[in-house]
Enzyme design. Structure first.
Site, PDB file in Angstrom:
ATOM      1  N   HIS A  81     101.379 -40.734  41.450  1.00 60.28           N
ATOM      2  CA  HIS A  81     102.261 -41.278  42.474  1.00 60.28           C
ATOM      3  C   HIS A  81     102.563 -42.734  42.134  1.00 60.28           C
ATOM      4  O   HIS A  81     101.685 -43.584  42.226  1.00 60.28           O
ATOM      5  CB  HIS A  81     101.603 -41.170  43.855  1.00 60.28           C
ATOM      6  CG  HIS A  81     102.586 -41.292  44.970  1.00 60.28           C
ATOM      7  ND1 HIS A  81     103.122 -42.503  45.346  1.00 60.28           N
ATOM      8  CD2 HIS A  81     103.137 -40.361  45.768  1.00 60.28           C
ATOM      9  CE1 HIS A  81     103.963 -42.305  46.348  1.00 60.28           C
ATOM     10  NE2 HIS A  81     103.994 -41.009  46.619  1.00 60.28           N
ATOM     11  N   HIS A 121     109.585 -41.201  42.173  1.00 61.31           N
ATOM     12  CA  HIS A 121     108.384 -41.974  42.499  1.00 61.31           C
ATOM     13  C   HIS A 121     107.078 -41.198  42.306  1.00 61.31           C
ATOM     14  O   HIS A 121     106.004 -41.762  42.520  1.00 61.31           O
ATOM     15  CB  HIS A 121     108.471 -42.449  43.957  1.00 61.31           C
ATOM     16  CG  HIS A 121     108.387 -41.311  44.917  1.00 61.31           C
ATOM     17  ND1 HIS A 121     109.464 -40.498  45.188  1.00 61.31           N
ATOM     18  CD2 HIS A 121     107.356 -40.826  45.630  1.00 61.31           C
ATOM     19  CE1 HIS A 121     109.088 -39.557  46.034  1.00 61.31           C
ATOM     20  NE2 HIS A 121     107.812 -39.732  46.320  1.00 61.31           N
TER      21      HIS A 121
END
Length: 150
Positions: free
Chosen positions: A74, A59
């Site tokens: 992110h 992620h």
């Protein structure tokens, strides 16, 4: 100056509009975010600067920039809770990459279906709040376009 490029094409939003106080308040650094919500199918997030991948999770990834600018990408908000589901790593921690090299592939609709925001903050780690130019906010960027210079 280092040009920080978009990890993929899409609309650019201010960090203040990211639904996470850590990013919205620029606690990890200043930057902008790119929103893949309207994308059908998978998105390949690429390195925004030349450098070395110092942290790689499904992620999120952090690069130590060759020119001294450390950047965090992110993918989505709270997506760590997906435990890698819906993400495909295309690089390895420790890899030296050029801006534009693929790092992770993800499916924004799967993130939305799981109840999370797919918005992707692109942050200069350790930078002071409001230290990154915001000229790209409110625009749609194409793959490889610059988001800001630092």
């Amino acid at each position: 100056m280092t040009v920080v490029r978009t990890p993929f094409a899409g609309p650019v939003v201010a960090l203040a509009d990211v639904p996470d106080p850590v990013f919205a308040e620029q606690l990890v650094g200043a930057g902008v975010a790119v929103d893949p919500s309207a994308v059908t199918g998978t998105v390949t997030a690429v390195a925004p600067v030349d450098g070395t991948i110092v942290k790689l999770h499904p992620h999120a990834f952090a690069l130590q920039g060759a020119a001294g600018t450390d950047v965090l990408v992110h993918v989505g908000i709270d997506t760590v809770k997906l435990k890698g589901e819906g993400f495909e790593l295309l690089a390895t921690e420790g890899d030296t990459v050029a801006a534009g090299d693929p790092v992770v592939r993800f499916d924004p609709s799967a993130i939305i279906a799981a109840g999370y925001s797919p918005v992707v903050p692109v942050v200069v780690l350790g930078s002071t709040p409001d230290s990154v130019p915001q000229g790209a906010v409110g625009t749609d960027v194409a793959a490889g376009d610059g988001l800001f210079e630092v």
